[in-house]
Design a protein around this motif. Structure first.
Motif, PDB file in Angstrom:
ATOM      1  N   THR A   1      -2.144 -97.857  35.584  1.00 22.52           N
ATOM      2  CA  THR A   1      -2.721 -98.305  34.485  1.00 22.52           C
ATOM      3  C   THR A   1      -1.917 -99.233  33.591  1.00 22.52           C
ATOM      4  O   THR A   1      -2.209-100.270  33.054  1.00 22.52           O
ATOM      5  CB  THR A   1      -3.197 -96.924  33.776  1.00 22.52           C
ATOM      6  OG1 THR A   1      -4.215 -96.397  34.664  1.00 22.52           O
ATOM      7  CG2 THR A   1      -4.264 -97.576  32.578  1.00 22.52           C
ATOM      8  N   LEU A   2      -0.525 -98.683  33.314  1.00 21.34           N
ATOM      9  CA  LEU A   2       0.261 -99.365  32.716  1.00 21.34           C
ATOM     10  C   LEU A   2       0.784-100.891  33.155  1.00 21.34           C
ATOM     11  O   LEU A   2       0.878-101.723  32.476  1.00 21.34           O
ATOM     12  CB  LEU A   2       1.792 -98.650  32.254  1.00 21.34           C
ATOM     13  CG  LEU A   2       2.750 -99.195  31.329  1.00 21.34           C
ATOM     14  CD1 LEU A   2       2.337 -99.197  30.119  1.00 21.34           C
ATOM     15  CD2 LEU A   2       3.957 -98.276  31.520  1.00 21.34           C
ATOM     16  N   GLY A   3       0.899-100.866  34.320  1.00 29.67           N
ATOM     17  CA  GLY A   3       1.113-102.248  34.991  1.00 29.67           C
ATOM     18  C   GLY A   3      -0.132-103.159  34.777  1.00 29.67           C
ATOM     19  O   GLY A   3       0.220-104.498  34.591  1.00 29.67           O
ATOM     20  N   ARG A   4      -1.520-102.540  34.935  1.00 30.34           N
ATOM     21  CA  ARG A   4      -2.544-103.351  34.449  1.00 30.34           C
ATOM     22  C   ARG A   4      -2.488-103.821  33.284  1.00 30.34           C
ATOM     23  O   ARG A   4      -2.788-105.113  32.851  1.00 30.34           O
ATOM     24  CB  ARG A   4      -3.799-102.649  34.792  1.00 30.34           C
ATOM     25  CG  ARG A   4      -3.984-102.879  36.500  1.00 30.34           C
ATOM     26  CD  ARG A   4      -5.442-102.222  36.615  1.00 30.34           C
ATOM     27  NE  ARG A   4      -5.326-100.938  37.344  1.00 30.34           N
ATOM     28  CZ  ARG A   4      -5.912 -99.681  36.855  1.00 30.34           C
ATOM     29  NH1 ARG A   4      -6.909 -99.864  35.918  1.00 30.34           N
ATOM     30  NH2 ARG A   4      -5.765 -98.646  37.470  1.00 30.34           N
TER      31      ARG A   4
ATOM     32  N   GLU B   1       3.859 -87.282  27.043  1.00 34.04           N
ATOM     33  CA  GLU B   1       4.793 -87.753  27.881  1.00 34.04           C
ATOM     34  C   GLU B   1       4.097 -88.489  28.993  1.00 34.04           C
ATOM     35  O   GLU B   1       3.084 -88.142  29.623  1.00 34.04           O
ATOM     36  CB  GLU B   1       5.839 -86.555  28.761  1.00 34.04           C
ATOM     37  CG  GLU B   1       6.693 -86.972  29.302  1.00 34.04           C
ATOM     38  CD  GLU B   1       7.724 -85.830  29.562  1.00 34.04           C
ATOM     39  OE1 GLU B   1       8.212 -85.857  30.491  1.00 34.04           O
ATOM     40  OE2 GLU B   1       7.622 -85.012  28.818  1.00 34.04           O
ATOM     41  N   ALA B   2       4.690 -89.721  29.419  1.00 34.99           N
ATOM     42  CA  ALA B   2       3.987 -90.434  30.489  1.00 34.99           C
ATOM     43  C   ALA B   2       4.132 -89.480  32.057  1.00 34.99           C
ATOM     44  O   ALA B   2       4.861 -88.920  32.128  1.00 34.99           O
ATOM     45  CB  ALA B   2       4.754 -91.599  30.820  1.00 34.99           C
ATOM     46  N   LYS B   3       3.231 -89.676  32.993  1.00 39.46           N
ATOM     47  CA  LYS B   3       3.139 -89.292  34.197  1.00 39.46           C
ATOM     48  C   LYS B   3       3.241 -90.251  35.145  1.00 39.46           C
ATOM     49  O   LYS B   3       2.830 -91.510  34.937  1.00 39.46           O
ATOM     50  CB  LYS B   3       1.764 -88.200  34.278  1.00 39.46           C
ATOM     51  CG  LYS B   3       1.564 -87.119  33.249  1.00 39.46           C
ATOM     52  CD  LYS B   3       0.337 -86.349  33.414  1.00 39.46           C
ATOM     53  CE  LYS B   3       0.246 -85.489  32.272  1.00 39.46           C
ATOM     54  NZ  LYS B   3      -1.078 -84.492  32.408  1.00 39.46           N
ATOM     55  N   MET B   4       3.629 -89.763  36.348  1.00 41.28           N
ATOM     56  CA  MET B   4       3.557 -90.905  37.505  1.00 41.28           C
ATOM     57  C   MET B   4       2.021 -91.453  37.585  1.00 41.28           C
ATOM     58  O   MET B   4       2.051 -92.692  38.093  1.00 41.28           O
ATOM     59  CB  MET B   4       4.027 -90.161  38.810  1.00 41.28           C
ATOM     60  CG  MET B   4       4.250 -91.203  39.956  1.00 41.28           C
ATOM     61  SD  MET B   4       5.627 -92.397  39.510  1.00 41.28           S
ATOM     62  CE  MET B   4       7.010 -91.319  39.756  1.00 41.28           C
ATOM     63  N   GLU B   5       1.111 -91.149  37.261  1.00 41.09           N
ATOM     64  CA  GLU B   5      -0.292 -91.413  37.597  1.00 41.09           C
ATOM     65  C   GLU B   5      -0.433 -92.566  36.588  1.00 41.09           C
ATOM     66  O   GLU B   5      -1.345 -93.416  36.836  1.00 41.09           O
ATOM     67  CB  GLU B   5      -1.321 -90.424  37.447  1.00 41.09           C
ATOM     68  CG  GLU B   5      -1.101 -89.323  38.630  1.00 41.09           C
ATOM     69  CD  GLU B   5      -0.187 -88.190  38.076  1.00 41.09           C
ATOM     70  OE1 GLU B   5      -0.359 -87.654  37.153  1.00 41.09           O
ATOM     71  OE2 GLU B   5       0.833 -87.859  38.836  1.00 41.09           O
ATOM     72  N   ASP B   6       0.390 -92.627  35.592  1.00 44.15           N
ATOM     73  CA  ASP B   6       0.138 -93.605  34.421  1.00 44.15           C
ATOM     74  C   ASP B   6       0.696 -95.026  34.932  1.00 44.15           C
ATOM     75  O   ASP B   6       0.295 -95.878  34.212  1.00 44.15           O
ATOM     76  CB  ASP B   6       0.768 -93.174  33.388  1.00 44.15           C
ATOM     77  CG  ASP B   6       0.121 -91.879  32.679  1.00 44.15           C
ATOM     78  OD1 ASP B   6      -1.001 -91.637  32.680  1.00 44.15           O
ATOM     79  OD2 ASP B   6       1.033 -91.263  32.030  1.00 44.15           O
TER      80      ASP B   6
END
Length: 50
Positions: free
Chosen positions: A27-30, A19-24
């Motif tokens: 990295t996902l944006g990049r 499951e994705a976390k807020m901290e991801d």
């Protein structure tokens, strides 16, 4: 939030799905910015702003 982690392995490559976390988000944006530089049709219609 669930802490389930699933690993898939194929052809010597292991992919971990969780499951994705807020901290991801950063990295996902990049990743999206990099992929958008590679192709106009990565995951949305050409010209569609995010």
């Amino acid at each position: 939030m669930r802490e389930d982690v699933v690993n898939y392995e194929k052809r010597g490559i292991t992919i971990t799905v969780r499951e994705a976390k807020m901290e991801d988000a950063t990295t996902l944006g990049r990743l999206r910015a990099t992929l958008d530089g590679e192709t106009d049709h990565f995951d949305r219609v050409y010209g569609e702003d995010v």
